[in-house]
Motif scaffolding. Structure first.
Motif: not given
Lengths: 244, 43
Positions: B32-33, B28-30, B35-37
């Motif tokens: 999300n990262g 989930m953290l990766v 997705r934001l990038y």
């Protein structure tokens, strides 16, 4: 004075400054996670009651802590937007809401996975879990408002009002383990009291907390920058920045 | 050494709970990262 304040929190200055911070935050995240995971998963001894199952604490506590802290931060942004009309605060509400929803979901998920071997159940409607679940619903409601309105100013203002309404959930979550008979245990860490956990188990919690904070800061700045680009895409400074 | 590694992965019998919690969190953290990038690149 207001002119100075508004220049400090201008979207352009924030965009420039945040761009410089991003690589550092990502680097810090990787370092803290590397150290925290090594100390937490390898070096910290097993608990005398829970055995190795307690190691979920190293992701559960940071995410739970941040789920509350981020909502409190949104609360201060809501005041800044509604009282002082600082537009950047509206942008930050959007950014923080996404990160906060993620942290709340992770807190509930890791708590559930931890609960199965320890309590014998994936879920129970006790005060702490229920109020945390309501917090997740609040975050999702705030994000839904963002999707509903085309005008970002309208969206940000309504989001700010909903944030303020939901602030009451924070003390309920925090004090739920004292006000009611809950399955969830009381506080492990406190600013004013000695920690109830051995130092060899405590250090990885603190390091992982720093890691999560760095990650969330990176995530919030990235999302805020995307929101600023969306709102200001016609501004001259954006066109100059990206040569469009 | 392999025996130690297997014992460590087993986590005293709680390995499935611990590793599923950590792997879902990491994903989930990766995710999300990423997705934001990608969102920034799209802008």
């Amino acid at each position: 004075m207001w002119k100075t304040l508004h220049s400090l929190v201008s979207m352009r200055n924030f965009y420039t400054f945040s761009g410089r911070l991003l690589p550092w935050l990502l680097g810090l995240t990787c370092i803290f996670f590397a150290i925290g995971l090594t100390t937490g998963l390898v070096i910290a001894p097993p608990d005398y009651q829970q055995g190795d199952a307690f190691r979920i604490i190293y992701i559960h506590i940071p995410s739970a802590f941040l789920s509350l802290s981020l909502y409190a931060a949104m609360g201060s942004m809501a005041v800044a937007l509604l009282v002082w009309r600082i537009q950047l605060a509206g942008v930050l509400i959007v950014a923080i809401a996404e990160a906060g929803a993620l942290m709340t979901f992770l807190a509930l998920l890791t708590g559930s996975i931890w609960g199965k071997p320890m309590w014998g159940t994936w879920w129970i409607w006790d005060a702490r879990l229920t109020s945390e679940f309501i917090l997740l619903l609040m975050y999702l409601a705030i994000l839904a408002i963002k999707q509903t309105f085309i005008n970002p100013d309208q969206a940000h203002r309504l989001m700010a009002i909903i944030v303020l309404v939901g602030l009451i959930d924070l003390p309920i979550i925090h004090y739920s383990v004292y006000w009611w008979n809950t399955l969830h245990q009381g506080q492990t860490l406190s600013v004013f009291a000695k920690p109830k956990i051995d130092v060899t188990m405590l250090y990885p919690i603190v390091i992982m907390l720093f890691g999560f904070v760095s990650y969330v800061a990176w995530s919030v700045l990235m999302r805020a920058r995307a929101e600023i680009l969306q709102i200001n895409h016609r501004q001259v400074w954006i066109k100059e920045l990206y040569g469009t | 050494m392999v025996h130690d590694l297997i014992n460590w992965l087993a986590m005293g019998g709680y390995g499935s709970y611990i590793w599923s919690a950590y792997s879902i969190t990491a994903a989930m953290l990766v995710g999300n990262g990423i997705r934001l990038y990608l969102r920034m690149r799209k802008r």
